[in-house]
Design an enzyme around this catalytic site. Structure first.
Site, PDB file in Angstrom:
ATOM      1  N   GLU A   1     -41.857  45.336 -15.605  1.00  0.00           N
ATOM      2  CA  GLU A   1     -40.796  44.713 -16.398  1.00  0.00           C
ATOM      3  C   GLU A   1     -41.447  43.508 -17.062  1.00  0.00           C
ATOM      4  OE1 GLU A   1     -38.622  41.951 -17.198  1.00  0.00           O
ATOM      5  OE2 GLU A   1     -37.439  42.040 -15.343  1.00  0.00           O
TER       6      GLU A   1
ATOM      7  N   CYS B   1     -36.003  36.748 -17.783  1.00  0.00           N
ATOM      8  CA  CYS B   1     -36.357  37.857 -18.679  1.00  0.00           C
ATOM      9  C   CYS B   1     -35.186  38.213 -19.583  1.00  0.00           C
ATOM     10  CB  CYS B   1     -36.819  39.060 -17.882  1.00  0.00           C
ATOM     11  SG  CYS B   1     -35.894  39.292 -16.389  1.00  0.00           S
TER      12      CYS B   1
END
Ligand code: NAP
Length: 525
Positions: free
Chosen positions: A263, A300
């Site tokens: 990720e 994120c």
């Protein structure tokens, strides 16, 4: 005090290299010295993980659930010692650390619930028919099963919830995969405390030796050795694009390629329609400022792009945004290198031709992240690939479009994202259907009238997205479906009843939901 690596139920210090942790606010060295793992220790951790695997994966869901619950209990038992160490190593405030600890233990207990309930194995049964013409139909039964020992690269920005006992570790252990954690150098003491808690829980619940190890060392030597080890069967990672891609390439260059679930971040565009801005300008501006600055922008899901249509309302909105940003307080960043990356990233955006500074606060210490807002138009955005990248910190770039069609064009130019948001009024939705459809193709989570930060941990969450947000958009790293990264389907054809896993036996002893001859049921097959 010297802290050794954890290899299964033992500790180990074979090498003579050590490393230390620092306070990101003062740059002072913190208490504790941590042994760097040697290649021999890597081999030991991987071998015992591989030996533990067949037994670990065949434990009942209830036994693995008890292990996960024991980890959560042990983490809670660390009390303020853990909270204080996380604060010292990360610069995060107590409230955030306690909240993250709650999320970490909550995730572990949620996976325990999934295991206790049991249907997660996706059992599918097609019963055989010896009399079928022209050929008999075989009895085929399928479910998922763990892939083997995995390596978890812990994330800097969630020292608990995406780290040693975070979502990756919880989901891998739940799946039945032994875990080897590569500690993040930004929170070595935190890693040591949590690793010891996991080790204690493994001993208390009689787990096979090797279900968990935790090693300290640099990504490039330790990380590469782990990913290249032939007995490692999968990798989970959260961090930079560069790190994720390096590990992905390494895993694919092996004789036996293995999956890497990396990720790697995202700019999480927020589309703000003129009607919404007109009705909620100030409230929207305050909400955006809060979301951009949350956790010093080190999420994120931080909103890095704001897209709207240029008109007089937009100019008023920008004034509200500037006011909201002026009220923000800069918070400290996780480490010096993240801060340096942030300051150089926003400088590069600022000095791109055609980019205007709407608001920028300047650093007044050596550790915090001063927020900023820049603006530009769609053409400048199209022509400057750098503006499409994540600036990890509290900065957002506002793109002023000429029309809805240009907003759609911006969407078509976006890379894969974790999230995308659209703010629109209920009575002005129809004209944004194409925008929503286009955005849906680019993101893992499409949010209406809400901000991307604050990722709910549950059954329906999708925290993943098309490349480069992640290396595999079919999976999530948050929520219960994160478990499916660490399993593969296995079918048993004409298998003797005694050899079938419990979940696939005729009498359904686990009482789980299964698909039997195409029908979802808890009935016998
Ligand atoms: P990172 O540099 O990608 O490191 C993450 C972990 O992976 C560390 O343990 C690191 O080990 C290891 N690693 C990195 N590159 C590797 C390689 N080529 N081979 C083997 N292991 C490797 O991320 P970070 O330290 O957390 O932060 C750096 C930047 O990443 C930030 O400035 C930000 O831009 C981005 N980031 C993004 C997110 C997100 O969620 N989007 C989260 C965190 C960070 P070593 O530290 O030992 O090298």
């Amino acid at each position: 005090m010297i802290t050794e690596n954890i290899i299964g139920k033992k500790t180990s210090a074979l090498g003579d290299k050590t490393t230390v942790a620092y306070n990101p606010k003062t740059n002072d060295q913190l208490e504790g010295t941590f042994c760097v793992a040697t290649p021999e220790e890597v081999t030991q951790a991987v071998s015992i993980a591989n030996t533990a695997w067949p037994q670990f994966k065949r434990l009942t869901g209830i036994q693995r659930a008890e292990f996960l619950e024991a980890i959560a209990d042990e983490i809670e038992d660390l009390g303020d010692d853990l909270v204080e160490r996380v604060m010292l190593e990360s610069g995060l405030p107590a409230g955030r650390v306690k909240g993250e600890r709650g999320r970490t233990c909550g995730q572990l207990r949620l996976f325990a619930q999934v295991l206790r309930e049991g249907s997660w194995v996706n059992a599918v049964i097609d019963t055989g028919d010896a009399d079928r013409k022209p050929i008999p139909k075989p009895d085929i039964r399928k479910m998922v099963s763990s892939i083997g020992p995995v390596v978890i690269f812990t994330a800097s920005n969630f020292p608990l919830a995406f780290s040693t006992a975070g979502g990756d570790t919880a989901s891998a252990l739940a799946a039945g995969c032994p875990v080897i954690v590569k500690a993040h150098e930004s929170h070595l003491g935190t890693n040591a405390l949590v690793s010891q808690a996991i080790q204690k829980a493994a001993i208390k619940t009689n787990m096979p030796d090797g279900v968990f190890s935790s090693l300290v060392g640099s990504g490039y030597s330790l990380g590469e050795q782990l990913v290249q080890h032939p007995l490692i069967k999968g990798v989970a990672f959260t961090g930079s694009h560069r790190g994720g891609v390096a590990l992905f390439n390494l895993a694919n260059d092996r004789d036996e390629p293995i999956p890497v679930f990396a990720e790697m971040g995202s700019v999480n565009p927020i589309f703000m329609t003129p009607e919404y801005i007109q009705a909620h300008s100030q409230e929207l501006a305050v909400g955006i400022a809060g979301s951009v600055n949350l956790g010093a922008g080190q999420f994120c899901t931080n909103p890095g792009l704001l897209i709207t249509i240029e008109n007089s309302q937009t100019n008023k909105f920008i004034n509200h945004l500037v006011e909201a940003f002026a009220d923000l307080k800069a918070s400290s960043m996780l480490n010096t290198s993240i801060r340096n990356n942030y300051l150089s990233g926003r400088k590069r955006a600022k000095f791109t031709t055609g980019v205007h500074t709407e608001f920028e606060s300047l650093p007044d210490d050596n550790y915090s992240a001063p927020p900023a807002i820049y603006s530009t138009n769609a053409n400048v955005f199209f022509n400057n690939p750098f503006l499409h990248n994540e600036i990890f910190g509290p900065t957002s770039i506002l793109i002023k479009c000429k029309s809805i069609a240009e907003m759609v064009e911006v969407t078509n130019n976006l890379k894969g994202q974790l999230t995308g948001s659209i703010f629109m009024e209920p009575n002005a939705q129809d004209q944004y259907k194409i925008l929503a459809n286009t955005l849906e193709e680019r993101v893992g989570r499409l949010i209406y009238n809400g901000f991307p930060t604050g990722v709910e941990v549950g059954y329906a969450m999708q925290h993943g997205g098309p490349y480069p947000a992640t290396t595999d958009s079919r999976y999530t790293s948050v929520g219960t479906d994160a478990i499916y990264r660490f399993v593969r389907p296995i079918a048993f054809q004409n298998c003797p009843a005694a050899f079938l896993p419990e979940e696939l036996k005729n009498e359904n002893p686990r009482g789980i939901l299964r698909k039997v001859n195409g029908v979802i049921t808890k009935d016998n097959s």
